[in-house]
Design an enzyme around this catalytic site. Structure first.
Site, PDB file in Angstrom:
ATOM      1  N   GLY A   1       0.781  -1.143  -0.053  1.00  9.17           N
ATOM      2  CA  GLY A   1      -0.142  -0.092   0.125  1.00  9.17           C
ATOM      3  C   GLY A   1       0.769   1.269   0.155  1.00  9.17           C
ATOM      4  O   GLY A   1       2.252   1.003  -0.125  1.00  9.17           O
ATOM      5  N   TYR A   2       0.072   2.327   0.439  1.00  5.95           N
ATOM      6  CA  TYR A   2       0.627   3.818   0.006  1.00  5.95           C
ATOM      7  C   TYR A   2       1.279   3.946  -1.365  1.00  5.95           C
ATOM      8  O   TYR A   2       2.463   4.148  -1.222  1.00  5.95           O
ATOM      9  CB  TYR A   2       1.577   3.956   1.178  1.00  5.95           C
ATOM     10  CG  TYR A   2       1.643   5.549   1.604  1.00  5.95           C
ATOM     11  CD1 TYR A   2       0.605   6.042   2.424  1.00  5.95           C
ATOM     12  CD2 TYR A   2       2.727   6.318   1.010  1.00  5.95           C
ATOM     13  CE1 TYR A   2       0.548   7.479   2.529  1.00  5.95           C
ATOM     14  CE2 TYR A   2       2.592   7.739   1.630  1.00  5.95           C
ATOM     15  CZ  TYR A   2       1.649   8.138   2.295  1.00  5.95           C
ATOM     16  OH  TYR A   2       1.416   9.449   2.294  1.00  5.95           O
TER      17      TYR A   2
ATOM     18  N   GLU B   1       3.481   6.026  -8.185  1.00  7.27           N
ATOM     19  CA  GLU B   1       3.697   5.631  -9.726  1.00  7.27           C
ATOM     20  C   GLU B   1       4.118   4.287  -9.699  1.00  7.27           C
ATOM     21  O   GLU B   1       3.733   3.461 -10.859  1.00  7.27           O
ATOM     22  CB  GLU B   1       4.569   6.678 -10.387  1.00  7.27           C
ATOM     23  CG  GLU B   1       3.464   7.861 -11.016  1.00  7.27           C
ATOM     24  CD  GLU B   1       2.326   7.457 -11.854  1.00  7.27           C
ATOM     25  OE1 GLU B   1       2.409   6.572 -12.742  1.00  7.27           O
ATOM     26  OE2 GLU B   1       1.331   7.877 -11.385  1.00  7.27           O
ATOM     27  N   GLY B   2       5.100   3.810  -8.947  1.00  3.76           N
ATOM     28  CA  GLY B   2       5.635   2.753  -9.238  1.00  3.76           C
ATOM     29  C   GLY B   2       4.445   1.395  -9.182  1.00  3.76           C
ATOM     30  O   GLY B   2       4.392   0.499  -9.996  1.00  3.76           O
ATOM     31  N   HIS B   3       3.719   1.623  -8.037  1.00  4.39           N
ATOM     32  CA  HIS B   3       2.683   0.579  -7.862  1.00  4.39           C
ATOM     33  C   HIS B   3       1.719   0.722  -8.697  1.00  4.39           C
ATOM     34  O   HIS B   3       1.292  -0.181  -9.698  1.00  4.39           O
ATOM     35  CB  HIS B   3       1.980   0.940  -6.580  1.00  4.39           C
ATOM     36  CG  HIS B   3       2.625   0.893  -5.339  1.00  4.39           C
ATOM     37  ND1 HIS B   3       3.076   1.735  -4.477  1.00  4.39           N
ATOM     38  CD2 HIS B   3       3.305  -0.291  -4.567  1.00  4.39           C
ATOM     39  CE1 HIS B   3       3.862   1.288  -3.491  1.00  4.39           C
ATOM     40  NE2 HIS B   3       3.962   0.007  -3.749  1.00  4.39           N
TER      41      HIS B   3
ATOM     42  N   GLN C   1       7.430  -9.593   7.639  1.00  3.86           N
ATOM     43  CA  GLN C   1       8.708  -9.359   7.018  1.00  3.86           C
ATOM     44  C   GLN C   1       9.565  -8.069   7.480  1.00  3.86           C
ATOM     45  O   GLN C   1      10.484  -7.687   6.900  1.00  3.86           O
ATOM     46  CB  GLN C   1       8.310  -9.035   5.502  1.00  3.86           C
ATOM     47  CG  GLN C   1       7.590  -7.887   5.061  1.00  3.86           C
ATOM     48  CD  GLN C   1       7.074  -7.889   3.458  1.00  3.86           C
ATOM     49  OE1 GLN C   1       6.264  -8.575   3.230  1.00  3.86           O
ATOM     50  NE2 GLN C   1       7.780  -6.850   3.002  1.00  3.86           N
TER      51      GLN C   1
ATOM     52  N   LYS D   1      12.388  -2.853  -9.104  1.00  3.87           N
ATOM     53  CA  LYS D   1      12.947  -1.974  -7.848  1.00  3.87           C
ATOM     54  C   LYS D   1      13.556  -3.075  -6.699  1.00  3.87           C
ATOM     55  O   LYS D   1      14.617  -2.823  -6.078  1.00  3.87           O
ATOM     56  CB  LYS D   1      11.960  -1.213  -7.522  1.00  3.87           C
ATOM     57  CG  LYS D   1      12.045  -0.818  -6.177  1.00  3.87           C
ATOM     58  CD  LYS D   1      12.795   0.646  -5.735  1.00  3.87           C
ATOM     59  CE  LYS D   1      13.018   1.156  -4.308  1.00  3.87           C
ATOM     60  NZ  LYS D   1      12.172   0.330  -3.348  1.00  3.87           N
ATOM     61  N   ASP D   2      12.849  -3.891  -6.356  1.00  4.23           N
ATOM     62  CA  ASP D   2      13.204  -4.755  -5.377  1.00  4.23           C
ATOM     63  C   ASP D   2      13.732  -6.256  -5.948  1.00  4.23           C
ATOM     64  O   ASP D   2      13.003  -7.133  -5.931  1.00  4.23           O
ATOM     65  CB  ASP D   2      11.889  -5.221  -4.510  1.00  4.23           C
ATOM     66  CG  ASP D   2      11.077  -3.993  -4.016  1.00  4.23           C
ATOM     67  OD1 ASP D   2      11.666  -3.666  -2.886  1.00  4.23           O
ATOM     68  OD2 ASP D   2      10.391  -3.269  -4.404  1.00  4.23           O
TER      69      ASP D   2
ATOM     70  N   SER E   1       7.503   3.708  -0.995  1.00  7.11           N
ATOM     71  CA  SER E   1       6.643   4.326   0.147  1.00  7.11           C
ATOM     72  C   SER E   1       7.668   5.001   1.130  1.00  7.11           C
ATOM     73  O   SER E   1       7.273   5.825   1.646  1.00  7.11           O
ATOM     74  CB  SER E   1       5.973   3.404   0.338  1.00  7.11           C
ATOM     75  OG  SER E   1       5.264   2.504  -0.679  1.00  7.11           O
TER      76      SER E   1
END
Ligand code: AMP
Length: 282
Positions: free
Chosen positions: A31-32, A35-37, A61, A149-150, A186
């Site tokens: 959440g939060y 633009e990446g999401h 996590q 990104k991750d 985020s």
């Protein structure tokens, strides 16, 4: 768009859709949205008939002392943003719906989980692999979308899905960046204006690596050194690691060859930031 809180209801919606021959895509998130999401959701919207976004700040996590309690949350804003890109369902369970008191099973992706971010966040990737395995069962979509990104997370999830034979096709979506080059996250909301400027050094260092690779450099030692030098000039950034490794098992490389990931993590103020780039080298 509908918000779903219960696992059983979520699963039966997806099963019904699949029984009707529809292609279902899932986008796991905490959440939060930024633009990446939204890019992941748009990609799923193009590929699939039904798009499910999962929104769950997964406690397992976070390691002790991390930002679980402070992690930014705004469900109303997230709902609006997801609806705006055509998401069909948000699965937003409570923690006890995901982890009943008696639950005690974990998914461990050995090797990949202990290096890089895993070294300073013990148990983090176990938490990620476990929750994503659960989400793949609760939302049995044919396709799943994750951000590059991750990069380590994507490698862990690809390995987990392959090793446990999850029948889901995983798509890695390229990193969305601010105009400054800073990868959207985020956690960027933790940064002051000055820290935002310092944080650009992560992407600048990766750009420097790209430049060196472009001019023919293949020595990991030389590239790492050049990147480290850039951080020496930015005292507001505390570098945690620079990894130069293969993209599958995340093994360190001395000489760049094949598909190479250069990844780094650093502390800037209250935030721990990560970034990476992947290079195809002949
Ligand atoms: P998070 O909510 O931070 O767990 O992220 C949810 C998904 O969005 C993960 O697959 C991330 O890799 C992806 N994501 C986060 N930031 C970006 C970004 N800047 N560009 C592309 N994908 C991203």
């Amino acid at each position: 768009m509908e918000l779903i809180k219960e696992k059983d209801r979520m699963r039966s919606i997806v099963e019904d859709a699949r029984a009707r021959g529809l292609m279902v895509g899932v986008v796991p998130t905490m959440g939060y949205f930024h633009e990446g999401h939204l890019e992941l959701m748009r990609r799923a919207r193009v590929d699939c008939d039904v798009v499910v976004v999962t929104l769950f700040v997964n406690p397992t996590q976070f390691t002790p002392g991390e930002d679980l309690a402070d992690y930014p949350r705004d469900l109303d804003r997230d709902k609006e943003m997801a609806a705006g890109v055509g998401v069909d369902y948000i699965f937003n369970p409570e923690a006890d719906e995901m982890y009943p008191e008696e639950s005690c099973t974990h998914v461990e992706v050995e090797g990949l989980s202990e290096v890089m971010c895993g070294a300073s966040r013990p148990g983090h990737f176990r938490g990620v692999a476990t929750v994503v395995a659960k989400l793949f069962n609760i939302v049995p979509a044919q396709r799943a979308y994750f951000g590059m990104k991750d990069g380590q997370q994507l490698a862990v999830i690809r390995r987990m899905a392959a090793d446990l034979d999850f029948p889901v096709e995983i798509t890695g979506v390229p990193t969305i960046r601010e105009d400054s080059g800073l990868a959207m996250s985020s956690r960027n909301t933790y940064l002051t204006d000055e820290e935002l400027e310092d944080a650009v050094s992560l992407s600048t260092a990766l750009a420097r690596a790209a430049e060196l690779i472009g001019s023919g450099e293949r020595s990991a030692r030389v590239i790492r050194r050049a990147m480290e030098e850039m951080f020496e000039a930015v005292p507001g950034v505390i570098l945690e690691y620079i990894a130069i490794c293969d993209n599958i098992l995340l093994q360190p490389l001395e000489e760049l060859k094949g598909t190479v990931m250069i990844a780094l993590a650093a502390r800037v103020g209250k935030a721990r930031l990560i970034d990476n780039m992947v290079f195809e080298i002949e």
